[in-house]
Scaffold this motif. Structure first.
Motif, short mmCIF file in Angstrom:
data_model
loop_
_atom_site.label_atom_id
_atom_site.label_comp_id
_atom_site.label_asym_id
_atom_site.label_seq_id
_atom_site.Cartn_x
_atom_site.Cartn_y
_atom_site.Cartn_z
N ASP A 48 0.96 -1.07 -0.03
CA ASP A 48 -0.09 -0.04 0.11
C ASP A 48 0.98 1.28 0.14
O ASP A 48 0.43 2.25 -0.46
CB ASP A 48 -0.96 -0.15 1.10
N LEU A 49 2.12 1.10 0.38
CA LEU A 49 2.94 2.39 0.48
C LEU A 49 3.47 2.63 -1.13
O LEU A 49 3.84 3.94 -1.35
CB LEU A 49 4.29 1.92 1.10
N LEU A 50 3.21 1.85 -1.95
CA LEU A 50 3.43 2.08 -3.46
C LEU A 50 2.03 2.82 -4.08
O LEU A 50 2.23 3.38 -5.27
CB LEU A 50 3.92 0.72 -4.17
N LYS A 51 1.03 2.50 -3.37
CA LYS A 51 -0.19 3.25 -4.02
C LYS A 51 -0.12 4.61 -4.38
O LYS A 51 -0.71 5.21 -5.47
CB LYS A 51 -1.52 2.86 -3.09
N PRO A 52 0.41 5.55 -3.46
CA PRO A 52 0.57 6.86 -3.88
C PRO A 52 1.20 7.12 -4.90
O PRO A 52 0.98 7.93 -5.80
CB PRO A 52 1.35 7.59 -2.69
N LEU A 53 2.54 6.44 -5.19
CA LEU A 53 3.23 6.36 -6.46
C LEU A 53 2.59 6.12 -7.44
O LEU A 53 2.54 6.54 -8.83
CB LEU A 53 4.50 5.64 -6.42
N ALA A 54 1.53 5.15 -7.50
CA ALA A 54 0.77 4.68 -8.60
C ALA A 54 -0.24 5.60 -8.79
O ALA A 54 -0.72 5.79 -10.19
CB ALA A 54 0.24 3.39 -8.23
N VAL A 55 -0.63 6.16 -7.92
CA VAL A 55 -1.86 7.26 -8.05
C VAL A 55 -1.01 8.54 -8.92
O VAL A 55 -1.61 9.00 -9.84
CB VAL A 55 -2.44 7.66 -6.96
#
Length: 241
Positions: free
Chosen positions: A6-13
């Protein structure tokens, strides 16, 4: 420790939002958000790294971000660098001038960049700055000011459309949480590029209700804290700015 996905989600967004595209040169190894404008594959040693390269001369590499098994032997490490060699000040000026400290936070009608209270000197009088005063120095390629200016403009336009024009000052600045998080990530990356200059000691970057002390040497801890907070914001699903 492995990096929670989930820490990668901001980068994906950030990678997917239309407003972000101007900032992104290449993003590699980020799952379904992956897109690469540069075709060169990552070297074997970086197979578990995520790479974000911006158009304002900043490269972020998150090493061991994609380890399948968490292992203490390969902790997550964030490396932040510039592609252009950093201009070093000449000896005399670097000795006489201690580094400067700044704050970046959104305040409609300003350039969002301020001196730190404790760093006001002599004639300066006021903490408020114009972005040009800082970013038009030889320590930055012109792209830094250009993208920083666009970043401020994105917030200002949203604020004007959603608050000033409607008269609804309880409205959020951003229409949804994905837009807000993408804007926060862009600002975080810009703050790091500004902090890379040899004459900058630190930047206190604000996003939502949190503040992050950006200074060389703290890349991993502050980036993971920032991504954690942005992931929680996404999970809540409501914009806060």
């Amino acid at each position: 420790a492995t990096m929670p996905s989930d820490l990668l989600k901001p980068l994906a967004v950030f990678a997917r939002q239309p407003q972000s595209q101007r900032y992104i040169k290449a993003i590699r190894n980020l799952g379904d958000a992956w897109r690469s404008l540069a075709e060169e594959p990552l070297p074997e040693s970086d197979a578990t790294s995520i790479l974000v390269e911006t158009n304002f001369d900043l490269i972020v590499k998150i090493k061991n971000a994609k380890e399948e098994q968490s292992s203490s032997s390969s902790p997550v490490i964030v490396e932040i660098s510039t592609r252009e060699p950093l201009v070093t000040p000449n000896e005399e000026s670097s000795v006489s001038e201690p580094p400067r400290h700044y704050r970046i936070f959104a305040d409609w009608g300003t350039d969002f960049i301020w001196r730190d209270f404790d760093d006001l000197r002599g004639e300066e009088g006021d903490c408020m700055l114009e972005a040009e005063e800082i970013l038009c120095s030889p320590f930055y390629p012109p792209s830094v000011f250009e993208h920083y200016d666009a970043w401020v403009e994105t917030y200002t336009e949203n604020f004007n459309q959603r608050r000033n024009k409607t008269g609804d000052f309880h409205a959020s600045t951003f229409a949804n949480v994905a837009e807000e998080v993408a804007w926060n990530v862009a600002g975080y990356l810009l703050a790091w590029r500004i902090a890379m200059a040899p004459d900058v000691g630190s930047i206190e970057f604000s996003a939502g209700v949190s503040k992050y002390m950006i200074e060389k040497g703290e890349e991993t801890s502050v980036t993971l804290a920032f991504l954690q907070d942005q992931a929680e914001l996404l999970a809540k699903g409501e914009p806060v700015a």
